[in-house]
Write a protein that holds these residues in place. Structure first.
Motif, short mmCIF file in Angstrom:
data_model
loop_
_atom_site.label_atom_id
_atom_site.label_comp_id
_atom_site.label_asym_id
_atom_site.label_seq_id
_atom_site.Cartn_x
_atom_site.Cartn_y
_atom_site.Cartn_z
N ILE A 52 0.85 -1.18 0.00
CA ILE A 52 0.00 0.00 0.00
C ILE A 52 0.89 1.24 0.00
N GLY A 53 0.59 2.15 -0.92
CA GLY A 53 1.40 3.36 -1.07
C GLY A 53 2.30 3.32 -2.29
N ASN A 54 2.46 2.13 -2.91
CA ASN A 54 3.27 2.03 -4.14
C ASN A 54 2.34 2.31 -5.33
N ASP A 55 1.97 3.57 -5.46
CA ASP A 55 1.00 3.98 -6.49
C ASP A 55 1.49 3.68 -7.90
N ASP B 212 -0.92 -4.59 4.96
CA ASP B 212 -0.12 -3.53 4.33
C ASP B 212 0.03 -3.72 2.82
#
Length: 164
Positions: free
Chosen positions: A135-138, A157
């Protein structure tokens, strides 16, 4: 080898992995490409010992891990792509990939993912391709969305994706 418009996906052979251990110049020669000092990056360096063990035990497993080589203007290794092993009991493989920072934002990941998914789904032993993103690795999620994956679940996560 799997070739796309701009890239060669070169399977990491037993000989290449042995050279990578102690002779990077020989590795580059076998690959016929320049190899940046920053490669392999930390995540891939962490899994390389397991990949080496698989390939040392069974050379047929070489087809599941590739390095990504940009052909023009000169042959240069820009990242890696592959599956986290051969198909499981449900004929599923999980794809993973990473590019060196200087190679990002050029469409190479999408091009490589598209080619490797196509390759896997043409095999008789693969019915499903999945992927996991932190999550957060767009950027990685955009690659998956562009290449035909859909979100199938979220765990603590990470997000899980399936090619449709």
């Amino acid at each position: 080898m799997i070739s796309t418009a701009r890239l060669d996906l070169v399977p990491l052979s037993r000989e290449m992995m042995r050279a990578l251990d102690n002779d990077r110049a020989r590795f580059a020669e076998l690959l016929d490409a320049e190899v940046a000092a920053a490669w392999p990056q930390a995540d891939f360096a962490e899994v390389l010992p397991s990949i080496r063990e698989w390939v040392e035990r069974d050379r047929a497993l070489e087809i599941w891990t590739y390095v990504i080589v940009l052909r023009e203007p000169k042959r240069v290794l820009v990242g890696e792509i592959g599956y986290k092993g051969p198909p499981d009991s449900e004929a599923t493989v999980e794809i993973g990939y990473a590019l060196l920072p200087e190679a990002r934002r050029n469409g190479y990941a999408s091009e490589a993912v598209t080619a490797l998914v196509r390759w896997a789904l043409q095999r008789n032993d693969v019915l499903r391709v999945t992927a996991e993103t932190v999550i957060g690795n767009d950027a990685s999620e955009r690659v998956l969305q562009r290449t035909g994956f859909r979100l199938i679940g979220i765990r603590s996560d990470s997000r899980w994706w399936e090619h449709v």
